[in-house]
Scaffold this motif. Structure first.
Motif, mmCIF file in Angstrom:
data_model
loop_
_atom_site.group_PDB
_atom_site.id
_atom_site.type_symbol
_atom_site.label_atom_id
_atom_site.label_comp_id
_atom_site.label_asym_id
_atom_site.label_seq_id
_atom_site.Cartn_x
_atom_site.Cartn_y
_atom_site.Cartn_z
ATOM 1 N N GLU A 159 -1.130 -5.885 -3.801
ATOM 2 C CA GLU A 159 -1.265 -4.919 -2.710
ATOM 3 C C GLU A 159 -2.723 -4.486 -2.553
ATOM 4 O O GLU A 159 -3.228 -4.347 -1.431
ATOM 5 N N LEU A 160 -3.400 -4.262 -3.698
ATOM 6 C CA LEU A 160 -4.820 -3.891 -3.623
ATOM 7 C C LEU A 160 -5.659 -5.032 -3.035
ATOM 8 O O LEU A 160 -6.588 -4.797 -2.242
ATOM 9 N N ASP A 162 -4.572 -7.290 -0.944
ATOM 10 C CA ASP A 162 -4.278 -7.314 0.497
ATOM 11 C C ASP A 162 -5.039 -6.199 1.221
ATOM 12 O O ASP A 162 -5.545 -6.395 2.336
ATOM 13 N N LEU A 163 -5.121 -5.040 0.611
ATOM 14 C CA LEU A 163 -5.825 -3.914 1.213
ATOM 15 C C LEU A 163 -7.325 -4.211 1.326
ATOM 16 O O LEU A 163 -7.955 -3.918 2.352
ATOM 17 N N GLU A 166 -7.792 -6.622 4.121
ATOM 18 C CA GLU A 166 -7.620 -5.929 5.395
ATOM 19 C C GLU A 166 -8.858 -5.100 5.722
ATOM 20 O O GLU A 166 -9.337 -5.075 6.869
#
Length: 187
Positions: A159-160, A162-163, A166
């Motif tokens: 998730e990190l 992906d963040l 992004e």
């Protein structure tokens, strides 16, 4: 009227005898037969039944019969205690057999009772074990379901990442000349 009822109750009590109290134990009555402890008798009968089932008993009984027969054959007539040929020996062996069978059955019944109690205890223990196992199974299933919703280290890491991707994409799409990072001029 109340006095008449009280007198009627007293007359009724006198006719039926003293009132029995249920909160007190009854007085012991005299018995014609002597009292005995059934457990002690059962233990004694088991010991006798165990002895009757041993080789030692068979050896002693065989030796007794041999001595009996030899004594009544070779002893002088006045010293023989079995006047008729081995009738008393037959009676003694019949008595021994008639007592041995019920003693063995009594011992076997007591063993059956003990086995029944042990089986019941085992059954209850098995039921408790099954109930405990089912409880633990349900708890483990609940923990697994709960763990399915918990964030793991790999999931947080992805998730990190992906963040970060992004954010990098946004920076590439919206380059900012303002170093303060305010979005007021964009509005």
């Amino acid at each position: 009227m109340a006095a008449e009822r009280t007198q009627d109750r007293e007359r009724e009590r006198d006719r039926t005898g003293p009132r029995i109290r249920l909160d007190l134990p009854r007085e012991r009555r005299a018995r014609l037969l002597p009292e005995y402890d059934p457990e002690a008798f059962g233990r004694l009968s088991e010991r006798i039944a165990r002895f009757l089932g041993t080789g030692r008993f068979l050896v002693w009984m065989t030796l007794t019969i041999i001595v009996w027969v030899l004594w009544n054959i070779f002893a002088p007539a006045p010293l023989k205690f079995d006047e008729y040929p081995f009738i008393f020996l037959t009676l003694a062996l019949s008595l021994q057999a008639s007592y041995a069978a019920p003693l063995i059955l009594l011992a076997q019944n007591r063993q059956d009772d003990r086995d029944r109690v042990n089986l019941e205890q085992d059954r209850k223990q098995n039921e408790r074990s099954i109930a405990d196992t089912e409880y633990l199974t349900r708890e483990i299933a609940a923990l697994r379901m709960g763990l399915g919703e918990v964030a793991t280290r790999d999931w947080i890491r992805s998730e990190l990442q992906d963040l970060i991707k992004e954010l990098e994409e946004r920076r590439d799409l919206f380059p900012s000349g303002d170093s303060h990072g305010s979005d007021v001029p964009d509005r």
